[in-house]
Write a protein that holds these residues in place. Structure first.
Motif, PDB file in Angstrom:
ATOM      1  N   TYR A  11      17.616   2.402  19.659  1.00 19.48           N
ATOM      2  CA  TYR A  11      16.356   1.960  19.078  1.00 19.48           C
ATOM      3  C   TYR A  11      15.223   2.697  19.761  1.00 19.48           C
ATOM      4  N   SER A  40      22.562 -11.791  27.395  1.00 21.56           N
ATOM      5  CA  SER A  40      21.531 -11.569  26.385  1.00 21.56           C
ATOM      6  C   SER A  40      21.011 -10.139  26.449  1.00 21.56           C
ATOM      7  N   GLY A  41      20.859  -9.529  25.327  1.00 16.02           N
ATOM      8  CA  GLY A  41      20.323  -8.169  25.269  1.00 16.02           C
ATOM      9  C   GLY A  41      21.367  -7.112  25.539  1.00 16.02           C
ATOM     10  N   SER A  42      22.635  -7.495  25.597  1.00 11.49           N
ATOM     11  CA  SER A  42      23.665  -6.520  25.942  1.00 11.49           C
ATOM     12  C   SER A  42      24.117  -5.715  24.725  1.00 11.49           C
ATOM     13  N   GLY A  43      23.741  -6.130  23.533  1.00 12.01           N
ATOM     14  CA  GLY A  43      24.084  -5.336  22.354  1.00 12.01           C
ATOM     15  C   GLY A  43      25.078  -6.009  21.431  1.00 12.01           C
ATOM     16  N   LYS A  44      25.316  -7.312  21.610  1.00 11.94           N
ATOM     17  CA  LYS A  44      26.313  -8.024  20.807  1.00 11.94           C
ATOM     18  C   LYS A  44      25.931  -8.044  19.322  1.00 11.94           C
ATOM     19  N   SER A  45      24.705  -8.458  19.074  1.00 13.08           N
ATOM     20  CA  SER A  45      24.263  -8.530  17.673  1.00 13.08           C
ATOM     21  C   SER A  45      24.285  -7.154  17.044  1.00 13.08           C
ATOM     22  N   THR A  46      23.842  -6.174  17.802  1.00 12.41           N
ATOM     23  CA  THR A  46      23.848  -4.810  17.291  1.00 12.41           C
ATOM     24  C   THR A  46      25.259  -4.388  16.919  1.00 12.41           C
ATOM     25  N   GLN A  90      22.648 -15.413  13.595  1.00 11.25           N
ATOM     26  CA  GLN A  90      22.120 -16.144  14.737  1.00 11.25           C
ATOM     27  C   GLN A  90      20.935 -17.021  14.302  1.00 11.25           C
TER      28      GLN A  90
HETATM   29  N1  LIG Z   1      14.698  -3.342  16.371  1.00  5.61           N
HETATM   30  C1  LIG Z   1      14.825  -3.087  17.691  1.00  5.61           C
HETATM   31  N2  LIG Z   1      13.966  -2.198  18.239  1.00  5.61           N
HETATM   32  C2  LIG Z   1      14.069  -1.896  19.569  1.00  5.61           C
HETATM   33  N3  LIG Z   1      14.965  -2.416  20.344  1.00  5.61           N
HETATM   34  C3  LIG Z   1      15.860  -3.320  19.853  1.00  5.61           C
HETATM   35  C4  LIG Z   1      15.812  -3.680  18.486  1.00  5.61           C
HETATM   36  N4  LIG Z   1      16.785  -4.588  18.230  1.00  5.61           N
HETATM   37  C5  LIG Z   1      17.408  -4.758  19.413  1.00  5.61           C
HETATM   38  N5  LIG Z   1      16.853  -3.992  20.374  1.00  5.61           N
HETATM   39  C6  LIG Z   1      17.304  -3.881  21.745  1.00  5.61           C
HETATM   40  O1  LIG Z   1      18.661  -3.568  21.714  1.00  5.61           O
HETATM   41  C7  LIG Z   1      19.341  -4.255  22.732  1.00  5.61           C
HETATM   42  C8  LIG Z   1      20.486  -5.059  22.139  1.00  5.61           C
HETATM   43  O2  LIG Z   1      19.990  -6.095  21.364  1.00  5.61           O
HETATM   44  P1  LIG Z   1      20.905  -7.193  20.663  1.00  5.61           P
HETATM   45  O3  LIG Z   1      20.073  -7.962  19.728  1.00  5.61           O
HETATM   46  O4  LIG Z   1      22.086  -6.512  20.115  1.00  5.61           O
HETATM   47  O5  LIG Z   1      21.301  -8.084  21.924  1.00  5.61           O
HETATM   48  P2  LIG Z   1      22.242  -9.370  21.950  1.00  5.61           P
HETATM   49  O6  LIG Z   1      23.336  -9.011  22.823  1.00  5.61           O
HETATM   50  O7  LIG Z   1      22.583  -9.816  20.595  1.00  5.61           O
HETATM   51  O8  LIG Z   1      21.312 -10.432  22.696  1.00  5.61           O
HETATM   52  P3  LIG Z   1      21.228 -12.020  22.448  1.00  5.61           P
HETATM   53  O9  LIG Z   1      22.406 -12.611  23.067  1.00  5.61           O
HETATM   54  O10 LIG Z   1      19.992 -12.396  23.154  1.00  5.61           O
HETATM   55  O11 LIG Z   1      21.191 -12.253  20.995  1.00  5.61           O
HETATM   56  C9  LIG Z   1      18.310  -5.137  23.422  1.00  5.61           C
HETATM   57  O12 LIG Z   1      17.926  -4.501  24.617  1.00  5.61           O
HETATM   58  C10 LIG Z   1      17.182  -5.198  22.465  1.00  5.61           C
HETATM   59  O13 LIG Z   1      15.965  -5.254  23.183  1.00  5.61           O
END
Ligand SMILES: Nc1ncnc2c1ncn2[C@@H]1O[C@H](COP(=O)(O)OP(=O)(O)OP(=O)(O)O)[C@@H](O)[C@H]1O
Ligand SMILES: [Mg+2]
Lengths: 231, 757
Positions: A11, A40-46, A90
């Protein structure tokens, strides 16, 4: 069934780039129950977004059986999602102007499924069918969003924190339900969670940190939802 | 404050751009029309100060009167005027002029001896010997300058001044209906001595002007009926003074009212929708901020910035309109001889067109926001929309059929976003109204010439000074006897001057009268008079009615036998034989001909010649304004209509982003998404357009009727299927283009961005 090979997703972040997924490879088999764990923020949702064809990756390949979905055009990708995947988000993402039943039918209608009563019953939302989403609690909304995903009869179900908003009793109910559903239907489930305990239900556990997979472990024996230690 | 303002503009930039353009256009057009009207009124006001007459008249001089004055006609006339002045308590003055045709130019020459209807010098100074003062319009049209030489026949004059004459606002020549043409017709004033020279060689036209004394009871109705007046005409009904110019002013006002009505309602709606959309968009945030402890005033005061959002384009629009008003005045009123008194920037207009709307919208936005945020913070956070809309949506949800799911969702979406729905409907409507209005105006204009010239199966209409006896020269012509008559209006108190044409039977085809549906009217077969469409509208007459006509102070009750399709002119036609029966007119007497011959030039018995070409030009003169106006309105309507449609459809796509993207995520095809979310609005826009069709037709009919009654021409409205189809095509085309653009834009946005926005 699903194979990820060297997937990278970044991103833009001010001047630099955030590596949300950094060279990720992973395999998920048919009828697997996969749990993705990580802070949190580790990239799971991505990861689930990219895996499910919701989002595109910057590099790498994603195969469903032998088809590479990174090569699909937007239209084909839509058709692919229609055929194959279901989502539980989520943040629920219910449509505010549709009542509960019509929200569920948004999924059911795609596959001309008129028979979603069982799902509704299982999820214990029969009483709210005529309510509007804003009239539901967070947990109720979560269950509606699960019903919507299941009504679509997906081959793979992606769940992003499906129990995040639920207490232990209701959370376990939902999990039991997913488990029961999987026993009766040929579906793979990929579930993101913070909850370490849930990983005991899965036959495959993926640990993620800073956009990298740090461990993939397989459980030989799995617990039922009722047996899970809630945390 | 500045920061908040900027971010607010940025978030709503599309709508705010729209507001800028539409407010600008609305104010510019409004100011342009209004100031044009004000220029005209001020100009006319100045004329009133020149000791302007209350009426023109001519005393009825009888044989006895002449005998009393030892056979001196003018002495008798003067004596009679003096008597009348005593009876009705007015002052009067004899006005003379002479007409000189020279080198294709017609000069109407006046002596410089007036106390009433005094000329106004626009430029230069009063004439001295061998100098001449020319009318301003002629001078401008021919680019003359003071100090140059102007010759009439052998005589050379130096131009000393440019003037306007208050009793010649619209200098129509006598009663032939020939219209003033400023490039070839000229009013001029010379000294009394110089004028005397012409008295010997040229015929002199004389008319008396009267002004009521302050003590007068102003019994104009009695005067109109008094036999001692051969002619009596108030200045308001005098086409040379106020009647023609008033009708033009009325037209200007009606068109202004019409276009301003639609434009300003678009502007108001647009601002309100923007405000409402903005409140809705940040309602949750406002709730959160309120929960954090911000006061209502702190949350809503930024809405006062609508003062600038509306005020800035309004201010720019004001100056644009102000700057346009002078050329526009020239366009609309260019044929009238009225001094242009442009008064600079007018604070009153500025207040009305800039500050009032700016303050109004700022307050409206603020109050609306205040009203909305008065709710508890939690309600604001969770219950985004209002209750009524939700109830409707809940109700609609229950109606979704098992079979037509997407169809059901479509109607839910359509009706749950009331603002967007209304906006789209109105946009289609507004576009339709504006384009069709322009189109109808244009169509009408082009049909008028046809309708008027239809009856001209001749080239020249030649009037002789008196009844002729020798007609051998005019074998191929259609002879007529023309008499000036007065039509008594329904109310019985007012009279209108008309020309009665008693037309002979020989060569009757030269006057081709036709009824509205195109069938020929055979004058000789009718036992009544034929009026035209304009008279029918103006006096509320139809076939079979009876009218009271005054001829030589005798009243006649005459049936209307037919209405011809012509829309211009004050000619009553009647067969010669019928005229004999109805009015007792001499069946052998003729004083004019309709002819294709050109043999009359130089015949000194000729009073006037009106040609078909000239008539075409006259019609052109009064309809050209509308052609230009209709083009102007068309462009304006297209711009404004496209903007409103763009904004409203942008609102559709914006307001339904969630739906479109979620549906796409689930796997619905583009086609299904469009069907569910967008196509409904396409239909709504077209429905709006459809509603505009009867509306515009009705409005145009009423409006042109009003114009017709207030002017010397009928403006027929006809329904034109082709124009409706064209407008529909334009509307649909614009809708498709806009929807296509927005869908393309939406494709580029990622799912999460949309859902989390
Ligand atoms: N649209 C975006 N633009 C910039 N950075 C992003 C964007 N979406 C996610 N990120 C970054 O990518 C990384 C992974 O985000 P993600 O949402 O996959 O985390 P997660 O593991 O699902 O966290 P959580 O458990 O809090 O849901 C994070 O550092 C987030 O800040
Ligand atoms: Mg997440």
């Amino acid at each position: 069934m699903i194979r990820l090979k060297n997937v990278v997703k970044t991103y833009a972040d001010g001047e630099g780039r955030v590596y949300a997924l950094d060279d990720v490879s992973l395999e998920v088999e048919k009828k697997d129950f996969t749990v993705i764990l990580g802070p949190s923020g580790s990239g799971k949702s991505t990861l689930v977004n990219v895996m499910s064809g919701l989002d595109r990756c910057d590099m790498g390949r994603i195969f469903y059986d032998d088809a590479d979905i990174t090569k699909l055009k937007e239209k084909e990708l839509v058709a692919f999602r229609r055929e194959n995947v279901g989502f539980v988000f989520q943040a629920y993402y219910l449509l505010p102007d549709l009542n509960v039943e019509n929200n569920i039918r948004m999924g059911a209608n795609l596959v001309h499924n008129e028979d979603y009563d069982e799902i509704v019953e299982m999820l214990n939302i029969k009483d709210y069918l005529k309510r509007m989403p804003y009239q539901l609690s967070g947990g109720q909304q979560q269950r509606v969003s699960i019903a919507r995903a299941l009504a679509k009869k997906p081959k793979v179900l992606f769940c992003d924190e499906p129990t995040g908003a639920l207490d232990e009793t209701h959370g376990k109910q939902v999990l039991a339900l997913l488990q029961k559903y999987q026993e009766a239907n040929p579906v793979s489930i990929v579930m993101v969670t913070h909850n370490q305990g849930i990983s005991a239900m899965a036959n495959k556990v993926v640990r993620v940190n800073s956009g990298k997979i740090i461990e993939v472990s397989e459980n030989d024996s799995v617990l039922s939802a009722a047996e899970v230690r809630w945390s | 404050m500045g920061g908040i303002w900027l971010s607010m503009v940025k978030r709503n930039r599309l709508n705010i751009c729209g507001i800028f353009v539409i407010v600008f256009l609305t104010v510019a057009l409004g100011v342009c029309f209004t100031e044009t009207d004000q220029h005209m009124n001020r100009g006319l006001g100045e004329l009133q100060e020149l000791n302007l007459e209350d009426f023109s008249f001519f005393p009825n001089v009888t044989e006895e009167d002449i005998a009393d004055c030892q056979g001196n006609y003018w002495e008798a006339a003067e004596k009679k005027a003096l008597d009348l002045g005593k009876v009705y308590d007015f002052d009067w003055e004899k006005h003379e002029y002479t007409v000189i045709q020279d080198k294709g130019i017609m000069v109407r020459l006046f002596p410089d001896n007036r106390r009433m209807d005094r000329y106004k010098i626009v430029e230069g100074r009063r004439q001295q010997e061998n100098e001449i003062m020319l009318d301003y319009n002629y001078a401008m049209a021919n680019r003359l300058k003071t100090g140059e030489t102007f010759s009439i026949g052998e005589e050379d004059y130096t131009i000393s001044a440019f003037i306007v004459l208050p009793d010649m606002v619209s200098p129509i020549v006598d009663d032939t209906g020939k219209m003033y043409d400023k490039t070839t017709q000229c009013l001029a004033v010379v000294s009394e001595e110089k004028f005397k020279v012409y008295e010997d060689t040229e015929s002199i036209h004389t008319i008396y002007s009267g002004i009521f004394r302050p003590s007068s009871k102003k019994e104009t109705n009695a005067m109109k009926r008094d036999e001692n007046f051969y002619l009596f005409m108030e200045r308001d009904e005098n086409p040379q003074i106020f009647s023609a110019v008033n009708s033009q002013i009325n037209m200007n006002r009606i068109i202004m009212g019409f276009s301003m009505g639609i434009l300003s309602s678009i502007a108001v709606l647009l601002v309100l929708i923007t405000v409402s959309g903005q409140i809705k968009g940040e309602y949750k945030n406002l709730g959160v901020l309120k929960a954090l402890g911000y006061t209502n005033w702190e949350l809503t005061r930024k809405y006062m910035s609508y003062f600038f959002i509306v005020g800035i384009p309004a201010l720019l629009g004001y100056f644009a309109g102000h700057w346009l008003a002078v050329p526009f005045y020239g366009l609309v009123f260019g044929n009238f001889s009225v001094p242009l008194v442009s008064g600079g920037v007018m604070p009153g207009n500025m207040l009305l067109f800039v500050f009032v709307p700016a303050i109004f919208f700022a307050l409206a936005a603020l109050l609306w926001a205040m009203f909305k945020v008065r709710k508890p913070a939690l309600t604001m956070i969770y219950n985004e929309a209002g209750g009524a809309v939700h109830k409707l949506a809940a109700f609609r949800n229950r109606k979704v059929q098992k079979s037509g799911y997407l169809k059901g969702v479509k109607s839910i979406l359509l009706f749950s976003k009331a603002m967007i729905f209304i906006f789209v409907l109105f946009s289609g409507f507004a576009l339709g109204v504006q384009i069709q209005f322009a189109y109808t105006t244009y169509n009408m204009t082009s049909s008028i010439k046809e309708l008027v010239l239809q009856e001209y199966n001749y080239e020249n209409n030649i009037r002789f000074t008196e009844v002729q006896s020798d007609w051998t020269k005019y074998q191929g012509s259609l002879k007529y006897l023309c008499e000036t008559v007065r039509l008594k209006a329904e109310s019985g108190s007012e009279y209108y001057n008309l020309n009665l044409y008693a037309v002979g039977g020989q060569n009757a085809h030269m006057l081709d009268l036709r009824s509205k549906n195109g069938t020929a009217i055979d004058l000789q077969q009718l036992d009544g008079v034929v009026i035209n469409q304009w008279m029918s509208m103006k006096y509320g007459l139809k076939e079979g009615d009876e009218i009271t006509v005054l001829l030589d102070n005798e009243e006649y009750l005459i049936p209307v036998a037919a209405v011809s399709q012509s829309v211009y002119g004050t000619n009553l036609y009647v067969g010669k034989e019928t005229a004999g029966k109805l009015f007792g007119l001499d069946s052998e007497a003729y004083n004019g001909i309709f002819t294709n011959d050109n043999t009359v030039s130089g015949d000194e018995n000729v009073l006037s010649v009106t040609t078909k070409t000239e008539m075409g030009n006259i019609i052109g003169q009064s309809t050209d304004v509308y052609v230009i106006l209709s083009v102007l309105l068309f462009v304006c309507g297209l711009v404004v209509g496209s903007i409103t449609l763009t904004l409203s459809l942008a609102g559709v796509v914006q307001g339904n982003r969630k739906y479109i993207s979620l549906m796409k995520v689930l796997g619905y095809t583009e086609k299904e998404c469009n069907f569910t979310v967008i196509n409904g609005y396409r239909a709504v826009a077209v429905i709006g357009f459809a509603v505009s069709i009867p509306y515009t037709i009705a409005l145009c009919t009423v409006m042109f009727r009003m114009i017709s009654i207030n002017s010397n021409m009928a403006y027929p409205t006809s329904i034109n299927i082709i124009s409706i189809l064209c407008c529909l095509l334009i509307t649909v085309g614009i809708v498709e283009i806009i929807l296509w653009i927005f869908r393309k834009k939406l494709q580029k946005v990622s799912f999460r961005e949309i859902m989390e926005a």
